[in-house]
Every structure is written in C-alpha cells, then in structure tokens.
Scaffold this motif. Structure first.
Motif, short mmCIF file in Angstrom:
data_model
loop_
_atom_site.label_atom_id
_atom_site.label_comp_id
_atom_site.label_asym_id
_atom_site.label_seq_id
_atom_site.Cartn_x
_atom_site.Cartn_y
_atom_site.Cartn_z
N PHE A 176 5.00 -26.15 -9.32
CA PHE A 176 5.14 -27.54 -8.86
C PHE A 176 4.91 -27.60 -7.34
N THR A 177 3.77 -27.08 -6.91
CA THR A 177 3.40 -27.18 -5.49
C THR A 177 2.86 -28.59 -5.24
N PHE A 178 2.53 -28.90 -4.01
CA PHE A 178 1.99 -30.23 -3.73
C PHE A 178 0.61 -30.40 -4.37
N ILE A 179 -0.05 -29.31 -4.64
CA ILE A 179 -1.34 -29.41 -5.35
C ILE A 179 -1.12 -30.07 -6.71
N THR A 180 -0.13 -29.59 -7.44
CA THR A 180 0.20 -30.16 -8.75
C THR A 180 0.68 -31.61 -8.62
N MET A 181 1.50 -31.85 -7.61
CA MET A 181 2.02 -33.22 -7.42
C MET A 181 0.88 -34.20 -7.18
N LEU A 182 -0.04 -33.85 -6.29
CA LEU A 182 -1.13 -34.77 -5.96
C LEU A 182 -2.05 -34.96 -7.16
N GLU A 183 -2.30 -33.88 -7.90
CA GLU A 183 -3.14 -34.02 -9.10
C GLU A 183 -2.54 -35.06 -10.05
N ARG A 184 -1.23 -35.03 -10.21
CA ARG A 184 -0.57 -35.99 -11.11
C ARG A 184 -0.69 -37.42 -10.57
N LEU A 185 -0.46 -37.59 -9.28
CA LEU A 185 -0.51 -38.93 -8.69
C LEU A 185 -1.92 -39.51 -8.74
N VAL A 186 -2.92 -38.63 -8.63
CA VAL A 186 -4.32 -39.08 -8.75
C VAL A 186 -4.59 -39.47 -10.21
N GLU A 187 -4.07 -38.65 -11.12
CA GLU A 187 -4.29 -38.89 -12.55
C GLU A 187 -3.75 -40.25 -13.00
N VAL A 188 -2.60 -40.64 -12.46
CA VAL A 188 -2.00 -41.92 -12.88
C VAL A 188 -2.43 -43.07 -11.97
N GLY A 189 -3.30 -42.79 -11.00
CA GLY A 189 -3.88 -43.87 -10.19
C GLY A 189 -3.06 -44.34 -9.02
N LEU A 190 -2.06 -43.56 -8.62
CA LEU A 190 -1.25 -43.99 -7.47
C LEU A 190 -1.88 -43.61 -6.14
N LEU A 191 -2.55 -42.45 -6.09
CA LEU A 191 -3.18 -42.00 -4.85
C LEU A 191 -4.59 -41.48 -5.13
N LYS A 192 -5.39 -41.37 -4.05
CA LYS A 192 -6.72 -40.76 -4.17
C LYS A 192 -6.61 -39.27 -3.91
N ASP A 193 -7.61 -38.53 -4.37
CA ASP A 193 -7.62 -37.08 -4.11
C ASP A 193 -8.14 -36.84 -2.70
N SER A 194 -7.24 -36.48 -1.81
CA SER A 194 -7.61 -36.28 -0.41
C SER A 194 -7.53 -34.82 0.02
N LEU A 195 -7.24 -33.94 -0.93
CA LEU A 195 -7.10 -32.51 -0.61
C LEU A 195 -8.48 -31.88 -0.47
N ILE A 196 -8.80 -31.37 0.73
CA ILE A 196 -10.13 -30.79 0.95
C ILE A 196 -10.11 -29.27 0.97
N ALA A 197 -8.95 -28.66 1.21
CA ALA A 197 -8.90 -27.18 1.25
C ALA A 197 -7.46 -26.72 1.14
N VAL A 198 -7.29 -25.48 0.70
CA VAL A 198 -5.96 -24.88 0.62
C VAL A 198 -5.99 -23.48 1.23
N SER A 199 -4.82 -23.02 1.65
CA SER A 199 -4.71 -21.64 2.15
C SER A 199 -3.37 -21.09 1.68
N LEU A 200 -3.09 -19.83 2.01
CA LEU A 200 -1.84 -19.21 1.56
C LEU A 200 -0.66 -19.64 2.41
N GLY A 201 -0.88 -19.81 3.72
CA GLY A 201 0.23 -20.11 4.61
C GLY A 201 1.03 -18.86 4.95
N GLY A 202 2.26 -19.03 5.44
CA GLY A 202 3.05 -17.89 5.88
C GLY A 202 2.51 -17.33 7.18
#
Length: 367
Positions: A176-202
């Motif tokens: 349940f990272t923000f990747i999953t959260m945003l995918e869900r919100l895009v799926e139900v039409g609340l937000l647009k997909d604005s994620l352009i890249a990901v990294s590991l962080g730390g």
C-alpha cells in the motif's frame, strides 16, 4: 538649542521628550493593542471556494483509500490511526528508512492541508496549466495527496517523482505505497495519473543501510512493477541530475514551482543548510550550497523557481490555524486556514494618530 555629542567620530542628536507625554504615549499604545484586538473580524479567504473544493476532494480520496485498503485485507489499526484514514502505515517494515513522529503523521491526514496548498499556489499566482514539480518520499503520503488535490482543483499540471522509502508510519506497507494509492484514485476518477518516475529512496536514493537485509530487493520489485521510469543511479548527485532532467523535459522548460514533501535525500542533498530551511513558500534563499552538496530544493532555487517546503508538520499546522492531531478530523471549511483576520482601520489610524500626537507634544512641551 540642539545638544550634539560624539561617539567616536559620529555625532548624534539627543531628542528631548517630556517623560509625562512619553508615558501617556505608552498607555495609548497598550490601550490600542487591546481595543484594536477586540475589533478583529474573521472573514473568508479570497480563495475560500477553491480551498473548500480541494479539501473535500482530499476527504473523498481518503474515504476511498480507507475503503480500498480494507478491501485488500490490509487492516487499519485504530490505535495509531484513530480517524481510520488508511494513510498511516506500520512502524517498521522493509520500507522503513528512518524514525518518524506519529502525531505529525496523523496531523498531516487533515484535508485542511489541501486548502493550505491552494493558499500557497495562489500566493505564487499560479494559473491553469502551470506545471508543478513534486518530489516526495513515502513519509507523508497525505501531504502528497493534499498537493495533488490542490493541483486538481486549480487545474495545474503536477509532475510527481516518488521515492518508495518512508519514515515510520508513512506509506510503509509494501502493498500500500503511494503508487498503489494513486493508481486507485485514478481508477475511480478522483485524480489524474501524475506519477512520472519512481526511485528507491533511503540513503543516497539507493536504499542503503536499510533495517532489513532484503529491503532493497523488495523496493526494486515495487518500483519495476509500477510501470514508471525507474531512477537508480550510482551516486546521489547523478540521481538529482536525472530528476532535474525529467522535470525540465516533462514541463517543457522550468516548472512554476517545486514542492518538496518529506525529507528525501535527493531533495535535500548533503548540505546542512537544508535543515535550517523554513516551511511553506520559499522565494528567496540566504545561501545556496555549491556543487554536489545541493539537492533539488537548491537546484530549483538557483534557477529562480520558487519552492514549497513541507516537512515540519506541527509548525505548518500552527502557523496556518490547522489543529494538531484532531480526532475526529474537522469538517472542511472550519479551521483557520480558510480565513483571514481583519482589524478596524479607523480605530487603528485613530490610535496611531494619538501616539504620534503624544510624541510631538512631548517634544514641544519638555516639562
């Protein structure tokens, strides 16, 4: 006759004011403070409608994510997330990078933060279609959500680069990272997909020194399964440069603002100067570090792009009239962030005139 004295080689003029009139001026000043304070009126912000829309969108998004999380079988622990937002993750998982403050995490789930981002964007006079570069770790998924809700309402174009690592109680659940959260919100039409890249962080943006031995392997799997550009560079500086290149490419030039959410090393760099930055809108910097010590905050500052810095949640909340760790979350449109305080101008001018009169009279009547 004027009396001149010298301190070193610099002359100065001693001003004589009657003590009686000076004290009267002080009394008038104190009275002005209390009486003008009583005249205070709280009026709606000029951006009230947009702020309310953004907060309601965030509240709807939280409700959707909470329900979705439970449908995935990922339990919400009411002892750490009493408002059942679903945005509070476990304390320690393979994604946990650093310590985190639970009170700050819970405070940040308030939809009033979406209203705050509207306020910040309006202060910068952003217009429909302006691009907003966003760099976020998983530490405060709610603040990233707040930023996207404000962008959606103001019709701005967000460009998100997300690092998966998160401090305690952030988006620390591997499923349940923000990747999953945003995918869900895009799926139900609340937000647009604005994620352009990901990294590991730390550490160094390469998940160095994690608490669990297989953390990097799991985080890499999450990053690759996102279907987004995966940033993994050998050095922190190379990772910063890659991000900057992507932001400039996707925005076809400079973005209108850079929003930093959390404490990702790519955004901060290695400079201690980053630790002394104020929260909120930053349009000028007393100093910008040189070379590879500076992160994206300073890279954008050097390019003349304003920065919105979201890290110290308690200060952000208190400065903007947002309650600390409320249970339940307040109704959107009720806290201080939606209002401005107004004081009586005639009363203020009257007391100002009286204080000036006391000083002038005190100079003319010296006994």
């Amino acid at each position: 006759m004027k009396h001149f004295h010298t301190v070193g080689s610099v002359p100065f003029n001693r001003v004589h004011i009657s003590l009686k009139w000076l004290l009267l001026g002080v009394v008038v000043g104190v009275a002005a403070f209390f009486i003008v304070s009583l005249s205070m009126e709280r009026i709606e912000s000029p951006h009230f409608s947009a702020q309310l829309s953004a907060a309601r969108l965030m509240a709807s998004s939280i409700a959707e994510l909470s329900s979705f999380r439970e449908s995935l079988g990922i339990e919400i622990d009411p002892s750490v997330d009493p408002n059942l937002t679903g945005l509070i993750g476990p304390e320690f998982t393979e994604l946990t990078t650093t310590l985190g403050n639970l009170e700050a995490k819970r405070t940040s789930t308030n939809p009033d933060f979406a209203a705050l981002l509207v306020k910040y964007f309006k202060e910068l006079d952003l217009k429909k279609g302006d691009t907003v570069a966003i760099g976020a770790s998983g530490s405060f998924p709610s603040l990233l959500l707040a930023t996207l809700c404000a962008c959606e309402v103001l019709e701005l174009e967000p460009l998100v680069i997300y690092s998966i690592g998160a401090s305690e109680h952030g988006a620390t659940h591997p499923e349940f990272t923000f990747i999953t959260m945003l995918e869900r919100l895009v799926e139900v039409g609340l937000l647009k997909d604005s994620l352009i890249a990901v990294s590991l962080g730390g550490n160094y943006d390469t998940a160095s020194g994690m608490f669990f031995s297989k953390a990097r392997e799991l985080m890499t799997e999450i990053a690759l399964s996102s279907g987004k550009i995966f940033i993994y560079e050998e050095s922190l500086q190379a990772s910063i440069e890659k991000r900057l290149e992507l932001y400039l490419q996707k925005s076809a030039g400079l973005p209108s603002v850079f929003v930093n959410v959390g404490g990702a090393s790519t955004n901060f760099g290695n400079s201690l100067l980053a630790l002394s930055l104020d929260n909120g809108v930053l349009t000028s910097f007393s100093s910008i570090p040189e070379g590879d010590e500076r992160g994206l905050i300073f890279e954008f500052a050097e390019l003349g792009v304003p920065v919105i810095h979201l890290l110290n949640i308690r200060d952000l909340a208190m400065e903007n009239g947002i309650p600390i760790d409320p249970v339940p979350l307040p109704e959107p449109g009720t806290s201080g962030v939606y209002f401005v305080d107004s004081y009586s101008l005639p009363l203020t001018l009257t007391f100002l005139f009286l204080m000036i009169l006391c000083v002038v009279a005190g100079r003319m009547i010296r006994k």
